[in-house]
Design a protein around this motif. Structure first.
Motif, PDB file in Angstrom:
ATOM      1  N   VAL A  67      33.944  42.425  55.572  1.00 50.95           N
ATOM      2  CA  VAL A  67      33.305  40.520  55.548  1.00 50.95           C
ATOM      3  C   VAL A  67      33.349  39.441  53.991  1.00 50.95           C
ATOM      4  N   PRO A  68      32.727  38.877  54.231  1.00 50.73           N
ATOM      5  CA  PRO A  68      32.586  38.202  52.925  1.00 50.73           C
ATOM      6  C   PRO A  68      32.395  39.052  51.503  1.00 50.73           C
ATOM      7  N   ALA A  69      31.230  39.780  52.081  1.00 50.84           N
ATOM      8  CA  ALA A  69      30.701  40.357  50.375  1.00 50.84           C
ATOM      9  C   ALA A  69      31.784  41.167  50.001  1.00 50.84           C
ATOM     10  N   ASP A  70      32.676  42.085  50.725  1.00 47.17           N
ATOM     11  CA  ASP A  70      33.671  42.718  50.614  1.00 47.17           C
ATOM     12  C   ASP A  70      34.499  42.641  49.102  1.00 47.17           C
ATOM     13  N   LEU A  71      34.074  41.048  49.543  1.00 51.06           N
ATOM     14  CA  LEU A  71      35.675  40.710  47.994  1.00 51.06           C
ATOM     15  C   LEU A  71      34.201  39.280  46.543  1.00 51.06           C
ATOM     16  N   LYS A  72      33.259  40.194  46.745  1.00 55.54           N
ATOM     17  CA  LYS A  72      33.052  39.885  46.040  1.00 55.54           C
ATOM     18  C   LYS A  72      33.735  40.713  44.247  1.00 55.54           C
ATOM     19  N   GLY A  73      33.858  39.747  43.426  1.00 55.92           N
ATOM     20  CA  GLY A  73      33.965  40.375  42.438  1.00 55.92           C
ATOM     21  C   GLY A  73      35.337  40.556  41.887  1.00 55.92           C
ATOM     22  N   MET A  74      36.399  40.351  43.271  1.00 58.65           N
ATOM     23  CA  MET A  74      37.687  40.807  42.988  1.00 58.65           C
ATOM     24  C   MET A  74      38.762  40.042  43.127  1.00 58.65           C
ATOM     25  N   GLN A  75      38.990  40.262  41.912  1.00 59.73           N
ATOM     26  CA  GLN A  75      40.631  39.199  41.156  1.00 59.73           C
ATOM     27  C   GLN A  75      41.712  38.638  42.456  1.00 59.73           C
ATOM     28  N   LEU A  76      41.803  37.404  43.137  1.00 62.54           N
ATOM     29  CA  LEU A  76      42.274  37.710  43.809  1.00 62.54           C
ATOM     30  C   LEU A  76      43.461  36.829  43.811  1.00 62.54           C
ATOM     31  N   ARG A  77      44.844  36.654  43.755  1.00 64.10           N
ATOM     32  CA  ARG A  77      45.621  35.695  43.258  1.00 64.10           C
ATOM     33  C   ARG A  77      45.792  34.753  44.746  1.00 64.10           C
ATOM     34  N   THR A  78      45.789  33.673  43.972  1.00 61.40           N
ATOM     35  CA  THR A  78      46.063  32.374  45.382  1.00 61.40           C
ATOM     36  C   THR A  78      47.078  31.971  44.875  1.00 61.40           C
ATOM     37  N   MET A  79      47.459  30.094  45.510  1.00 62.43           N
ATOM     38  CA  MET A  79      48.284  29.640  44.580  1.00 62.43           C
ATOM     39  C   MET A  79      47.647  28.601  44.160  1.00 62.43           C
TER      40      MET A  79
ATOM     41  N   LEU B 109      33.918  32.960  48.680  1.00 63.55           N
ATOM     42  CA  LEU B 109      34.026  34.419  49.587  1.00 63.55           C
ATOM     43  C   LEU B 109      33.022  35.312  48.882  1.00 63.55           C
ATOM     44  N   GLY B 110      33.141  34.608  47.376  1.00 61.77           N
ATOM     45  CA  GLY B 110      32.352  35.889  46.463  1.00 61.77           C
ATOM     46  C   GLY B 110      33.283  35.960  45.155  1.00 61.77           C
ATOM     47  N   SER B 111      35.339  35.470  45.634  1.00 67.73           N
ATOM     48  CA  SER B 111      35.719  36.392  45.349  1.00 67.73           C
ATOM     49  C   SER B 111      36.477  35.458  43.301  1.00 67.73           C
ATOM     50  N   ILE B 112      37.239  35.764  43.217  1.00 68.35           N
ATOM     51  CA  ILE B 112      37.553  35.647  41.737  1.00 68.35           C
ATOM     52  C   ILE B 112      39.708  34.881  42.108  1.00 68.35           C
ATOM     53  N   PRO B 113      39.449  33.336  42.344  1.00 64.53           N
ATOM     54  CA  PRO B 113      40.335  33.459  42.341  1.00 64.53           C
ATOM     55  C   PRO B 113      41.386  32.944  41.137  1.00 64.53           C
ATOM     56  N   THR B 114      42.185  33.417  41.233  1.00 63.11           N
ATOM     57  CA  THR B 114      43.365  33.886  39.743  1.00 63.11           C
ATOM     58  C   THR B 114      44.759  33.154  40.460  1.00 63.11           C
ATOM     59  N   PRO B 115      45.038  32.164  40.100  1.00 61.72           N
ATOM     60  CA  PRO B 115      46.656  30.891  41.210  1.00 61.72           C
ATOM     61  C   PRO B 115      47.462  31.554  39.687  1.00 61.72           C
ATOM     62  N   MET B 116      48.873  32.141  40.427  1.00 61.28           N
ATOM     63  CA  MET B 116      49.799  32.672  39.639  1.00 61.28           C
ATOM     64  C   MET B 116      50.920  32.039  40.884  1.00 61.28           C
ATOM     65  N   ALA B 117      51.972  32.243  39.633  1.00 61.16           N
ATOM     66  CA  ALA B 117      53.460  31.356  40.333  1.00 61.16           C
ATOM     67  C   ALA B 117      53.462  33.002  41.447  1.00 61.16           C
ATOM     68  N   TRP B 118      54.126  32.479  42.677  1.00 59.45           N
ATOM     69  CA  TRP B 118      54.779  33.541  43.319  1.00 59.45           C
ATOM     70  C   TRP B 118      55.507  34.623  42.584  1.00 59.45           C
TER      71      TRP B 118
END
Length: 351
Positions: free
Chosen positions: A184-196, A208-217
């Motif tokens: 569930v979305p709550a499981d993402l809370k505080g998780m640093q997640l690579r995004t485009m 969704l509660g995560s910490i989006p971190t943009p990064m080149a592939w």
């Protein structure tokens, strides 16, 4: 910038011609085209082809982008009688997606097959395709992308000196991590997640509660290994072919974003072709698009079983719960430069 580049190229060519003339006044006899120097992945086209298009992508040679390009390579050689081909450069050999798109617009590079991730940086209207849960199925996406909306978006690429030859398949993006099962979305809370590097995607993952971190592939595998980020999100075809599973043991089939990719070519390069060459190229691109979409869907089905056999935990989620969690993103359309009427047009066409 284009004018300066053109002047430099012209001056360089003039010097080269002058130098050759000084050494040898007798014109050289025509020769049979030699085989091109192989790139590191060995994905160059037929050596006999006299018209070659250099196309870059960020994905692995075994990935669905490259497989589609290889099919187009085959089709183009067949339709042109072996006179035209693609030279394919995978694994970010020509740079990241944003850089390659910019180079195609400038004419430094012929073609790129890129996700839509960086395109809103150049053509803001493309951001509408990045909205979460905009499409429920790939077939819904095809209906929109092959119709009036998709055609109007591709037409806007001409502002960058680029021609778009259709939307190919990237796929629904799913979340991976190496810490725990995400249900569930709550499981993402505080998780640093690579995004485009994409404002809409980042806003979605923030909701969704995560910490989006943009990064080149090209940087992601090392970042996951070193724990710079906790997880990432991508279609299964990318996760499997790029071996992300070696550093990520949990995959949640969230499917928040449907991600198409676009085949793009420098406009001046295409316009330099004869009418017959343009016809062969356009037909090859269109047929390869359909082939690549089918290949991608089959790849996804097989990837699930393949990943499970490797001991990866794959979790199906209730997407209605996830969709509800990101509904606030649709209240921020103005901040993303997204036309609300275009969103409504898409939604109405799918009813």
């Amino acid at each position: 910038m284009k004018k300066v580049l053109s002047m430099i190229i012209a001056a360089t060519m003039a010097l080269a011609i002058s130098a050759c003339g000084a050494k040898n006044e007798t014109p050289a006899a025509p020769t049979t085209p030699s085989a091109p120097a192989a790139n590191s992945e060995g994905l160059l086209g037929a050596s006999s082809a006299t018209v070659r298009f250099k196309v870059g992508t960020t994905t692995a040679p075994t990935g669905h982008y490259v497989k589609g390009l290889q099919e187009m390579q085959r089709l183009l050689e067949s339709k042109s009688g072996g006179t035209m081909t693609l030279d394919i450069y995978p694994n970010s050999q020509l740079g990241n997606e944003r850089d390659m798109m910019e180079n195609v617009g400038m004419g430094v590079q012929d073609m790129v097959l890129s996700s839509t991730g960086p395109i809103p940086n150049f053509v803001k209207e493309f951001a509408v395709l990045d909205l979460p849960y905009l499409f429920e199925t790939a077939e819904d996406a095809y209906e929109v992308l092959d119709g009036e909306v998709g055609e109007s978006l591709l037409a806007k690429l001409d502002s960058q000196g680029i021609i778009g030859f259709g939307f190919w398949e990237n796929g629904f993006r799913h979340v991976t991590n190496n810490t725990k099962e995400i249900k569930v979305p709550a499981d993402l809370k505080g998780m640093q997640l690579r995004t485009m590097e994409n404002k809409v995607h980042m806003a979605g993952y923030e909701a969704l509660g995560s910490i989006p971190t943009p990064m080149a592939w090209g940087e992601i595998f090392t970042a996951l290994q070193q724990g710079t980020v906790d997880g990432q999100e991508n279609p299964l075809a990318i996760i499997e072919s790029a071996k992300v599973y070696e550093v990520q043991k949990y995959i949640s089939l969230t499917g928040a974003f449907y991600s198409p990719c676009v085949l793009m070519m420098n406009e001046a390069k295409f316009n330099s072709l004869t009418a017959d060459q343009q016809k062969a190229f356009t037909e090859a691109a269109d047929e390869a698009k359909d082939w690549q979409r089918n290949y991608s869907q089959e790849y996804d089905k097989k990837a699930v079983e393949s990943l499970k056999s490797l001991g990866i935990t794959i979790t199906e989620v209730d997407t209605s719960v996830w969709a509800e969690a990101v509904v606030g993103v649709y209240d921020k359309l103005d901040s993303f430069g997204i036309d609300a009427s275009l969103v409504k047009q898409i939604q109405d066409s799918l009813k």
